[in-house]
Design a protein around this motif. Structure first.
Motif, PDB file in Angstrom:
ATOM      1  N   MET A  86      97.951 -44.125 -21.744  1.00  0.00           N
ATOM      2  CA  MET A  86      99.262 -43.510 -21.845  1.00  0.00           C
ATOM      3  C   MET A  86      99.382 -42.877 -23.233  1.00  0.00           C
ATOM      4  O   MET A  86      99.224 -43.559 -24.239  1.00  0.00           O
ATOM      5  CB  MET A  86     100.328 -44.585 -21.654  1.00  0.00           C
ATOM      6  CG  MET A  86     101.693 -44.018 -21.563  1.00  0.00           C
ATOM      7  SD  MET A  86     101.812 -43.008 -20.086  1.00  0.00           S
ATOM      8  CE  MET A  86     103.361 -43.545 -19.486  1.00  0.00           C
ATOM      9  N   PRO A  87      99.590 -41.569 -23.310  1.00  0.00           N
ATOM     10  CA  PRO A  87      99.621 -40.907 -24.613  1.00  0.00           C
ATOM     11  C   PRO A  87     100.897 -41.179 -25.416  1.00  0.00           C
ATOM     12  O   PRO A  87     100.899 -41.037 -26.633  1.00  0.00           O
ATOM     13  CB  PRO A  87      99.495 -39.429 -24.266  1.00  0.00           C
ATOM     14  CG  PRO A  87      99.904 -39.326 -22.849  1.00  0.00           C
ATOM     15  CD  PRO A  87      99.648 -40.643 -22.193  1.00  0.00           C
ATOM     16  N   VAL A  88     101.967 -41.541 -24.744  1.00  0.00           N
ATOM     17  CA  VAL A  88     103.263 -41.804 -25.378  1.00  0.00           C
ATOM     18  C   VAL A  88     103.985 -42.892 -24.578  1.00  0.00           C
ATOM     19  O   VAL A  88     103.630 -43.147 -23.433  1.00  0.00           O
ATOM     20  CB  VAL A  88     104.152 -40.540 -25.412  1.00  0.00           C
ATOM     21  CG1 VAL A  88     103.595 -39.482 -26.354  1.00  0.00           C
ATOM     22  CG2 VAL A  88     104.327 -39.957 -24.014  1.00  0.00           C
ATOM     23  N   ASP A  89     104.992 -43.496 -25.172  1.00  0.00           N
ATOM     24  CA  ASP A  89     105.809 -44.452 -24.424  1.00  0.00           C
ATOM     25  C   ASP A  89     106.572 -43.719 -23.331  1.00  0.00           C
ATOM     26  O   ASP A  89     107.077 -42.617 -23.560  1.00  0.00           O
ATOM     27  CB  ASP A  89     106.852 -45.115 -25.343  1.00  0.00           C
ATOM     28  CG  ASP A  89     106.248 -45.970 -26.442  1.00  0.00           C
ATOM     29  OD1 ASP A  89     105.034 -46.235 -26.404  1.00  0.00           O
ATOM     30  OD2 ASP A  89     107.013 -46.376 -27.338  1.00  0.00           O
ATOM     31  N   GLY A  90     106.656 -44.337 -22.154  1.00  0.00           N
ATOM     32  CA  GLY A  90     107.451 -43.707 -21.110  1.00  0.00           C
ATOM     33  C   GLY A  90     107.313 -44.366 -19.759  1.00  0.00           C
ATOM     34  O   GLY A  90     106.573 -45.337 -19.588  1.00  0.00           O
ATOM     35  N   GLU A  91     108.055 -43.819 -18.810  1.00  0.00           N
ATOM     36  CA  GLU A  91     108.093 -44.327 -17.444  1.00  0.00           C
ATOM     37  C   GLU A  91     107.461 -43.313 -16.504  1.00  0.00           C
ATOM     38  O   GLU A  91     107.753 -42.116 -16.572  1.00  0.00           O
ATOM     39  CB  GLU A  91     109.551 -44.572 -17.023  1.00  0.00           C
ATOM     40  CG  GLU A  91     109.701 -45.064 -15.600  1.00  0.00           C
ATOM     41  CD  GLU A  91     111.156 -45.137 -15.162  1.00  0.00           C
ATOM     42  OE1 GLU A  91     111.399 -44.984 -13.954  1.00  0.00           O
ATOM     43  OE2 GLU A  91     112.040 -45.321 -16.022  1.00  0.00           O
ATOM     44  N   ILE A  92     106.595 -43.796 -15.631  1.00  0.00           N
ATOM     45  CA  ILE A  92     105.941 -42.936 -14.643  1.00  0.00           C
ATOM     46  C   ILE A  92     106.980 -42.454 -13.631  1.00  0.00           C
ATOM     47  O   ILE A  92     107.661 -43.267 -13.007  1.00  0.00           O
ATOM     48  CB  ILE A  92     104.803 -43.696 -13.917  1.00  0.00           C
ATOM     49  CG1 ILE A  92     103.784 -44.265 -14.908  1.00  0.00           C
ATOM     50  CG2 ILE A  92     104.148 -42.810 -12.861  1.00  0.00           C
ATOM     51  CD1 ILE A  92     103.066 -43.244 -15.750  1.00  0.00           C
ATOM     52  N   THR A  93     107.084 -41.132 -13.483  1.00  0.00           N
ATOM     53  CA  THR A  93     108.046 -40.576 -12.533  1.00  0.00           C
ATOM     54  C   THR A  93     107.376 -40.009 -11.287  1.00  0.00           C
ATOM     55  O   THR A  93     108.028 -39.840 -10.249  1.00  0.00           O
ATOM     56  CB  THR A  93     108.891 -39.461 -13.182  1.00  0.00           C
ATOM     57  OG1 THR A  93     108.022 -38.428 -13.642  1.00  0.00           O
ATOM     58  CG2 THR A  93     109.718 -40.006 -14.342  1.00  0.00           C
ATOM     59  N   GLU A  94     106.075 -39.725 -11.405  1.00  0.00           N
ATOM     60  CA  GLU A  94     105.356 -39.129 -10.269  1.00  0.00           C
ATOM     61  C   GLU A  94     103.859 -39.293 -10.509  1.00  0.00           C
ATOM     62  O   GLU A  94     103.412 -39.281 -11.661  1.00  0.00           O
ATOM     63  CB  GLU A  94     105.707 -37.646 -10.182  1.00  0.00           C
ATOM     64  CG  GLU A  94     105.169 -36.921  -8.968  1.00  0.00           C
ATOM     65  CD  GLU A  94     105.577 -35.444  -8.946  1.00  0.00           C
ATOM     66  OE1 GLU A  94     104.946 -34.701  -8.181  1.00  0.00           O
ATOM     67  OE2 GLU A  94     106.498 -35.029  -9.688  1.00  0.00           O
ATOM     68  N   VAL A  95     103.112 -39.477  -9.422  1.00  0.00           N
ATOM     69  CA  VAL A  95     101.652 -39.464  -9.522  1.00  0.00           C
ATOM     70  C   VAL A  95     101.126 -38.369  -8.607  1.00  0.00           C
ATOM     71  O   VAL A  95     101.802 -37.947  -7.674  1.00  0.00           O
ATOM     72  CB  VAL A  95     101.014 -40.826  -9.168  1.00  0.00           C
ATOM     73  CG1 VAL A  95     101.433 -41.908 -10.153  1.00  0.00           C
ATOM     74  CG2 VAL A  95     101.326 -41.238  -7.746  1.00  0.00           C
ATOM     75  N   ASN A  96      99.926 -37.915  -8.893  1.00  0.00           N
ATOM     76  CA  ASN A  96      99.327 -36.815  -8.137  1.00  0.00           C
ATOM     77  C   ASN A  96      98.601 -37.371  -6.911  1.00  0.00           C
ATOM     78  O   ASN A  96      97.440 -37.750  -6.985  1.00  0.00           O
ATOM     79  CB  ASN A  96      98.368 -36.039  -9.045  1.00  0.00           C
ATOM     80  CG  ASN A  96      97.839 -34.792  -8.385  1.00  0.00           C
ATOM     81  OD1 ASN A  96      98.029 -34.564  -7.196  1.00  0.00           O
ATOM     82  ND2 ASN A  96      97.164 -33.972  -9.176  1.00  0.00           N
ATOM     83  N   GLU A  97      99.307 -37.414  -5.802  1.00  0.00           N
ATOM     84  CA  GLU A  97      98.718 -37.941  -4.560  1.00  0.00           C
ATOM     85  C   GLU A  97      97.542 -37.082  -4.101  1.00  0.00           C
ATOM     86  O   GLU A  97      96.596 -37.581  -3.499  1.00  0.00           O
ATOM     87  CB  GLU A  97      99.770 -38.050  -3.453  1.00  0.00           C
ATOM     88  CG  GLU A  97     100.859 -39.078  -3.728  1.00  0.00           C
ATOM     89  CD  GLU A  97     100.364 -40.518  -3.820  1.00  0.00           C
ATOM     90  OE1 GLU A  97      99.230 -40.811  -3.383  1.00  0.00           O
ATOM     91  OE2 GLU A  97     101.113 -41.359  -4.354  1.00  0.00           O
ATOM     92  N   ALA A  98      97.582 -35.779  -4.389  1.00  0.00           N
ATOM     93  CA  ALA A  98      96.466 -34.899  -4.017  1.00  0.00           C
ATOM     94  C   ALA A  98      95.193 -35.328  -4.741  1.00  0.00           C
ATOM     95  O   ALA A  98      94.094 -35.265  -4.181  1.00  0.00           O
ATOM     96  CB  ALA A  98      96.804 -33.444  -4.323  1.00  0.00           C
ATOM     97  N   LEU A  99      95.338 -35.787  -5.983  1.00  0.00           N
ATOM     98  CA  LEU A  99      94.185 -36.255  -6.751  1.00  0.00           C
ATOM     99  C   LEU A  99      93.631 -37.555  -6.174  1.00  0.00           C
ATOM    100  O   LEU A  99      92.426 -37.758  -6.122  1.00  0.00           O
ATOM    101  CB  LEU A  99      94.586 -36.453  -8.219  1.00  0.00           C
ATOM    102  CG  LEU A  99      93.480 -36.881  -9.175  1.00  0.00           C
ATOM    103  CD1 LEU A  99      92.413 -35.797  -9.293  1.00  0.00           C
ATOM    104  CD2 LEU A  99      94.060 -37.198 -10.539  1.00  0.00           C
ATOM    105  N   ARG A 100      94.534 -38.426  -5.729  1.00  0.00           N
ATOM    106  CA  ARG A 100      94.095 -39.674  -5.088  1.00  0.00           C
ATOM    107  C   ARG A 100      93.269 -39.348  -3.836  1.00  0.00           C
ATOM    108  O   ARG A 100      92.250 -39.965  -3.573  1.00  0.00           O
ATOM    109  CB  ARG A 100      95.313 -40.531  -4.729  1.00  0.00           C
ATOM    110  CG  ARG A 100      94.970 -41.967  -4.393  1.00  0.00           C
ATOM    111  CD  ARG A 100      96.156 -42.770  -3.872  1.00  0.00           C
ATOM    112  NE  ARG A 100      97.409 -42.663  -4.564  1.00  0.00           N
ATOM    113  CZ  ARG A 100      97.852 -43.526  -5.476  1.00  0.00           C
ATOM    114  NH1 ARG A 100      97.107 -44.549  -5.836  1.00  0.00           N
ATOM    115  NH2 ARG A 100      99.036 -43.368  -6.022  1.00  0.00           N
ATOM    116  N   ASP A 101      93.730 -38.344  -3.071  1.00  0.00           N
ATOM    117  CA  ASP A 101      93.037 -37.946  -1.844  1.00  0.00           C
ATOM    118  C   ASP A 101      91.748 -37.184  -2.128  1.00  0.00           C
ATOM    119  O   ASP A 101      90.798 -37.258  -1.356  1.00  0.00           O
ATOM    120  CB  ASP A 101      93.954 -37.064  -0.975  1.00  0.00           C
ATOM    121  CG  ASP A 101      95.164 -37.817  -0.456  1.00  0.00           C
ATOM    122  OD1 ASP A 101      95.129 -39.072  -0.418  1.00  0.00           O
ATOM    123  OD2 ASP A 101      96.157 -37.158  -0.109  1.00  0.00           O
TER     124      ASP A 101
END
Length: 125
Positions: free
Chosen positions: A68-83
């Protein structure tokens, strides 16, 4: 001024205007890893501190943590990348992004490198 910053761990951070940022691995990172075959993405809604492991990328050669490059909350992940993990190789700076984060402390972005500084880091490593 570019809205993309880089970490010494070879992540890129594209700053969006709404207090969020998109994170992925750099061209250098995917070159070093080789063909990406699997990605482990963080859970949406989970918060991470700067430099905490937020995911994993595995290639035919090695596995590497995605920090994680900075403090923060995950708002979205790249499902296309998972696939299709190969997007991290074929288009690492666009469709191969890993996750989006709501920034907790935008001031942390100032400590990240611009493209020139990152290029120097890569050239000298």
């Amino acid at each position: 001024m570019s809205n993309i910053k880089y970490t010494a761990d070879h992540e890129w951070v594209r700053i969006e205007g709404d207090g969020t940022a998109t994170v992925g691995i750099t061209v250098h990172a995917q070159d070093a890893l080789g063909d990406v075959v699997f990605v482990d993405l963080p859970e949406v809604g989970k918060s991470f501190a700067e430099k905490e492991v937020a995911g994993v990328v595995e290639s035919v050669k090695a596995a590497a943590d995605v920090y994680m490059p900075v403090d923060g909350e995950i708002t979205e992940v790249n499902e296309a990348l998972r696939d299709d993990p190969s997007l991290a190789n074929s288009d690492p700076l666009a469709s191969g992004w890993f996750f989006k984060v709501k920034l907790s402390n935008a001031g942390q972005l100032d400590a990240l490198m611009d493209a020139t500084a990152y290029d120097e880091l890569v050239k000298n490593s």
